[in-house]
Design a protein around this motif. Structure first.
Motif, mmCIF file in Angstrom:
data_model
loop_
_atom_site.group_PDB
_atom_site.id
_atom_site.type_symbol
_atom_site.label_atom_id
_atom_site.label_comp_id
_atom_site.label_asym_id
_atom_site.label_seq_id
_atom_site.Cartn_x
_atom_site.Cartn_y
_atom_site.Cartn_z
ATOM 1 N N ILE A 79 3.643 8.795 17.185
ATOM 2 C CA ILE A 79 2.858 8.881 15.945
ATOM 3 C C ILE A 79 3.688 9.569 14.858
ATOM 4 C CG2 ILE A 79 0.838 9.984 14.895
ATOM 5 C CD1 ILE A 79 -0.641 9.464 17.507
ATOM 6 N N ASP A 80 4.429 10.589 15.258
ATOM 7 C CA ASP A 80 5.304 11.267 14.287
ATOM 8 C C ASP A 80 6.321 10.297 13.707
ATOM 9 O OD1 ASP A 80 4.099 13.633 14.458
ATOM 10 O OD2 ASP A 80 5.558 14.589 15.781
ATOM 11 N N HIS A 81 6.895 9.468 14.580
ATOM 12 C CA HIS A 81 7.875 8.486 14.102
ATOM 13 C C HIS A 81 7.243 7.523 13.110
ATOM 14 C CE1 HIS A 81 10.729 8.931 17.785
ATOM 15 N NE2 HIS A 81 10.666 9.993 17.027
ATOM 16 N N ILE A 82 6.047 7.081 13.474
ATOM 17 C CA ILE A 82 5.342 6.131 12.598
ATOM 18 C C ILE A 82 5.076 6.778 11.248
ATOM 19 C CG2 ILE A 82 3.146 4.944 12.261
ATOM 20 C CD1 ILE A 82 4.255 3.541 14.437
ATOM 21 N N ARG A 83 4.644 8.026 11.337
ATOM 22 C CA ARG A 83 4.288 8.709 10.096
ATOM 23 C C ARG A 83 5.531 8.895 9.216
ATOM 24 N NH1 ARG A 83 1.026 12.580 12.157
ATOM 25 N NH2 ARG A 83 -0.741 11.216 11.926
ATOM 26 N N ALA A 85 8.133 7.015 9.236
ATOM 27 C CA ALA A 85 8.486 5.697 8.698
ATOM 28 C C ALA A 85 7.573 5.354 7.532
ATOM 29 C CB ALA A 85 8.366 4.650 9.789
ATOM 30 N N LYS A 86 6.301 5.738 7.679
ATOM 31 C CA LYS A 86 5.323 5.429 6.629
ATOM 32 C C LYS A 86 5.682 6.157 5.342
ATOM 33 C CE LYS A 86 0.545 6.500 5.645
ATOM 34 N NZ LYS A 86 -0.601 7.225 6.165
ATOM 35 N N ARG A 87 6.131 7.440 5.520
ATOM 36 C CA ARG A 87 6.473 8.225 4.359
ATOM 37 C C ARG A 87 7.644 7.591 3.602
ATOM 38 N NH1 ARG A 87 7.180 13.416 6.870
ATOM 39 N NH2 ARG A 87 5.114 13.397 7.724
ATOM 40 N N GLN A 88 8.534 6.962 4.367
ATOM 41 C CA GLN A 88 9.707 6.380 3.728
ATOM 42 C C GLN A 88 9.384 5.056 3.042
ATOM 43 O OE1 GLN A 88 12.360 6.223 7.006
ATOM 44 N NE2 GLN A 88 12.815 8.404 6.964
ATOM 45 N N MET A 89 8.223 4.511 3.373
ATOM 46 C CA MET A 89 7.888 3.208 2.785
ATOM 47 C C MET A 89 7.487 3.373 1.329
ATOM 48 S SD MET A 89 5.675 1.631 5.825
ATOM 49 C CE MET A 89 5.289 0.073 5.106
ATOM 50 N N ASP A 90 7.889 2.427 0.568
ATOM 51 C CA ASP A 90 7.493 2.431 -0.838
ATOM 52 C C ASP A 90 6.010 2.115 -0.919
ATOM 53 O OD1 ASP A 90 9.106 0.890 -3.663
ATOM 54 O OD2 ASP A 90 7.920 2.693 -3.422
ATOM 55 N N VAL A 91 5.366 2.606 -1.960
ATOM 56 C CA VAL A 91 3.946 2.296 -2.118
ATOM 57 C C VAL A 91 3.739 0.789 -2.197
ATOM 58 C CG1 VAL A 91 1.948 2.586 -3.620
ATOM 59 C CG2 VAL A 91 3.500 4.486 -3.243
ATOM 60 N N ALA A 92 4.660 0.142 -2.879
ATOM 61 C CA ALA A 92 4.530 -1.301 -3.046
ATOM 62 C C ALA A 92 4.662 -2.028 -1.711
ATOM 63 C CB ALA A 92 5.599 -1.799 -3.995
ATOM 64 N N ASP A 93 5.398 -1.422 -0.796
ATOM 65 C CA ASP A 93 5.595 -2.066 0.500
ATOM 66 C C ASP A 93 4.445 -1.821 1.457
ATOM 67 O OD1 ASP A 93 9.087 -1.259 0.482
ATOM 68 O OD2 ASP A 93 8.027 -3.007 -0.257
ATOM 69 N N PHE A 94 3.558 -0.953 1.035
ATOM 70 C CA PHE A 94 2.553 -0.512 1.984
ATOM 71 C C PHE A 94 1.690 -1.660 2.497
ATOM 72 C CE2 PHE A 94 0.795 2.763 4.215
ATOM 73 C CZ PHE A 94 -0.569 2.668 4.212
ATOM 74 N N GLY A 95 1.412 -2.574 1.616
ATOM 75 C CA GLY A 95 0.606 -3.720 2.049
ATOM 76 C C GLY A 95 1.470 -4.873 2.514
ATOM 77 N N GLY A 96 2.703 -4.605 2.858
ATOM 78 C CA GLY A 96 3.621 -5.672 3.263
ATOM 79 C C GLY A 96 3.286 -6.256 4.607
ATOM 80 N N ASP A 97 4.291 -6.770 5.250
ATOM 81 C CA ASP A 97 4.047 -7.490 6.489
ATOM 82 C C ASP A 97 3.633 -6.582 7.644
ATOM 83 O OD1 ASP A 97 6.656 -9.759 5.668
ATOM 84 O OD2 ASP A 97 4.502 -9.964 5.433
ATOM 85 N N VAL A 98 4.131 -5.375 7.624
ATOM 86 C CA VAL A 98 3.827 -4.485 8.746
ATOM 87 C C VAL A 98 2.953 -3.344 8.257
ATOM 88 C CG1 VAL A 98 4.824 -3.057 10.550
ATOM 89 C CG2 VAL A 98 6.088 -5.026 9.681
ATOM 90 N N MET A 99 1.688 -3.372 8.612
ATOM 91 C CA MET A 99 0.825 -2.258 8.273
ATOM 92 C C MET A 99 1.100 -1.159 9.293
ATOM 93 S SD MET A 99 -1.186 -2.704 5.687
ATOM 94 C CE MET A 99 -2.763 -1.895 5.857
ATOM 95 N N VAL A 100 1.219 0.039 8.786
ATOM 96 C CA VAL A 100 1.625 1.128 9.663
ATOM 97 C C VAL A 100 0.703 1.270 10.861
ATOM 98 C CG1 VAL A 100 1.785 3.620 9.787
ATOM 99 C CG2 VAL A 100 2.801 2.412 7.898
ATOM 100 N N TRP A 101 -0.574 1.233 10.597
ATOM 101 C CA TRP A 101 -1.505 1.480 11.690
ATOM 102 C C TRP A 101 -1.573 0.331 12.672
ATOM 103 C CZ3 TRP A 101 -3.239 6.129 12.754
ATOM 104 C CH2 TRP A 101 -3.098 7.081 11.751
ATOM 105 N N GLU A 102 -1.127 -0.820 12.222
ATOM 106 C CA GLU A 102 -1.127 -1.941 13.155
ATOM 107 C C GLU A 102 -0.029 -1.775 14.194
ATOM 108 O OE1 GLU A 102 -0.746 -5.538 11.066
ATOM 109 O OE2 GLU A 102 -2.824 -5.572 10.420
#
Lengths: 183, 405
Positions: A79-83, A85-102
């Motif tokens: 979960i820490d790794h995911i988080r 990775a999520k922090r490094q994602m751009d806001v614009a990328d957030f809705g991209g192909d890979v949703m973090v929680w998925e």
């Protein structure tokens, strides 16, 4: 003399850890695969968890809870790794192909050609469950962990785990339709 | 056992039977490999006697320590900064300055304030900030105060470091410890999701404050508890019970007395309400409206009638819900914190008359030992443009009651 004793203690601790770890190695490997979905990532996660667990093995008071403790560490680390990775994602990328929680939990190769259509349908339905329901269900029904162990892994009480498994089964049946039945 | 011969129709049995455990076991790295790799990440056993590496390590640590001496915190403790304004301000200015500074504060920092003037008379404003073991945050406070208050003359700052054990206390516990001490009374609670949850878990802060208020009138508090419903007016059958409209939840206070008259009840209620308002825990809307970042994250997923993820609508809905600019219009009803109302306002804006069915789920976060980490909202769109059926409305309201804390 003191240094020698310290080294002896470390060696004994490592040996004890290895004994306990060997018992759950395959299960830990499968959980790592489930969490990461890729062999390479799973190897890294497992090794990182082992490194952390060895360091903290002295803090484990009840070794009978080793399995739950170890698997919980692995899940938290993931979960820490995911988080991160999520922090490094751009806001614009957030809705991209890979949703973090998925990305919290997938068995690899579930779409492989060796699977029947029916099995693929089941795994896909399991995948569509929210993570909070999917993980306890997978750990219980597929990995064979008991309720207490799942509670340890997820940091939940036993009744909460039971409720989630129940809801997960119900939701799974809704997703699969009437062709299947769950006990 | 139906259908495919010997295969059970329980999908989980079927899935388990199809999982190739043997192959997964064959693919698994050996225990030795894993231990070796773990050792490459972090050495798990000393590769050479400690004394051989102790000297260079100790030298390195000493050198690093000397390098950082000027910026090392004075102590890992509860830090407080008092800022007193030298020039007097009007009440409106003082309020504006307070508001601006408070909005810039990180949530880890508590801010207390006092104003010596009245609503018409100018007076001196003094602010106090506290945070546990966060000297860098306090430096940020200084910057923020100077930025917002530059036009109101020079400031006089005084930094106090207090040695307290357990510096990793929660915000509420810190507030509680300040409230417990006679000389430094905390007079404001900065609302955030985190604070709300802490308060709900630990109403001792409110109990202590209300105890102080009631003791001034000659009474003491028997019990303080949260209510799951709205606060009601005085119950004529028992005036000892006072129900208060409080943030984040209505509060029930029982006074330790054999009986109370209605005027005593009214006095106590007024005093308690005044204290809650002063602490920013009253029923009025709170500062969170301008601090959307402090709301629980709401993650959305919009699917079309065929169940396919509608990425564009998902993005737009997410953008409407996480509103970065407080002045650009809020959908975050922070006084009630109903995620449902937030989502539904945004959906009404986005979808118009089109029917859609949102469902809500709270996602726990065991890693951080919080009960709730974010809300997951799953919106299923319908082809129809009809209004929702009464059954669905009822279900939604039941769901709201379950989720809303």
């Amino acid at each position: 003399m003191v240094l020698q004793r310290n080294q002896d203690n470390v060696a004994v601790r490592n040996e004890q850890f290895t004994v306990h770890y060997e018992e759950i190695h395959l299960q830990a490997w499968r959980l790592a695969l489930y969490l990461c979905g890729r062999r390479e990532d799973a190897e890294d996660l497992l090794a990182e968890t082992v490194a952390g667990a060895i360091r903290n093995f002295d803090k484990l008071r009840d070794v009978s809870k080793f399995k739950g403790w170890f698997l919980k560490s692995m899940r938290n680390l993931h979960i820490d790794h995911i988080r991160r990775a999520k922090r490094q994602m751009d806001v614009a990328d957030f809705g991209g192909d890979v949703m973090v929680w998925e990305r919290l939990g997938r068995y690899p190769q579930i779409e492989g050609p060796q699977r029947s259509t029916e099995t693929r349908q089941i795994f896909r339905a399991i995948d569509r469950l929210p993570e909070s329901l999917r993980t306890p269900l997978v750990l219980n029904a597929l990995e064979g962990l008991d309720i207490r162990e799942i509670g340890d892994v997820m940091g939940l009480g036993q009744s909460a785990v039971k409720v989630r498994i129940h809801r997960a089964r119900k939701k799974l049946m809704e997703l699969l339709g009437e062709d299947f039945e769950v006990d | 056992m139906t259908g495919n011969g010997n295969i059970s129709r329980d999908p989980l049995d079927l899935a388990r039977s199809q999982m190739d455990f043997a192959r997964m076991a064959d693919d698994a790295p050996s225990v030795k490999e894993v231990l070796f790799k773990a050792q490459t990440i972090i050495p798990v056993a000393p590769a050479k006697p400690l004394w051989q590496k102790a000297a260079p390590v100790a030298g390195g640590v000493l050198a690093a320590g000397l390098l950082f001496v000027p910026v090392l915190p004075e102590s890992a403790s509860l830090d407080r900064v008092n800022v007193n304004f030298e020039q007097s301000l009007s009440a409106a200015d003082a309020q504006a300055v307070q508001f601006a500074i408070r909005n810039d504060l990180p949530s880890e920092i508590l801010m207390g304030s006092s104003f010596s003037g009245g609503s018409d008379a100018p007076g001196l404003l003094s602010l106090s900030f506290s945070a546990a073991g966060e000297p860098r945050l306090l430096a940020r406070v200084g910057e923020s105060v100077e930025a917002h208050a530059a036009q109101h003359g020079p400031l006089m700052g005084q930094r106090i470091n207090e040695a307290r054990s357990g510096s990793r206390d929660s915000i509420v516990n810190r507030a509680l410890s300040l409230l417990s001490s006679e000389e430094d009374e905390i007079s404001y609670i900065d609302p955030s999701n985190h604070t709300a949850r802490e308060l709900l878990d630990n109403p001792e802060l409110l109990r202590l404050g209300l105890e102080r208020v009631t003791s001034q009138l000659g009474y003491s508090v028997a019990t303080v508890s949260w209510l799951d419903r709205e606060a009601l007016p005085a119950d004529e059958a028992d005036y000892r019970v006072i129900e208060l409209d409080c943030w984040p939840r209505p509060l029930r206070v029982e006074i330790d007395a054999v009986d109370l008259a209605s005027f005593e009840h009214a006095d106590l209620r007024t005093a308690c309400n005044a204290w809650l308002t002063q602490m920013n825990l009253g029923p009025a809307p709170h500062g969170l409206a301008s601090r959307p970042g402090e709301l629980l994250p709401v993650m959305v997923e919009v699917r079309d009638p065929d169940g396919r993820l509608d990425r564009a609508l998902t993005d737009r809905l997410q953008a409407l819900i996480v509103q970065p600019d407080p002045d650009a219009g809020q959908y975050t009803d922070t006084s009630t914190w109903k995620v449902q109302s937030v989502v539904e306002s945004a959906l009404a804006e986005l979808m118009g008359e089109r029917t859609c069915y949102p469902s809500y789920e709270r996602v726990p976060d065991p890693a951080y030992n919080r009960e709730v980490n974010c809300f997951w909202v799953y919106v299923k769109m319908s082809n129809s443009f009809e209004k929702k059926s009464p059954v669905l409305d009822q279900r939604t309201s039941e769901m709201e009651q379950k989720i809303n804390f």
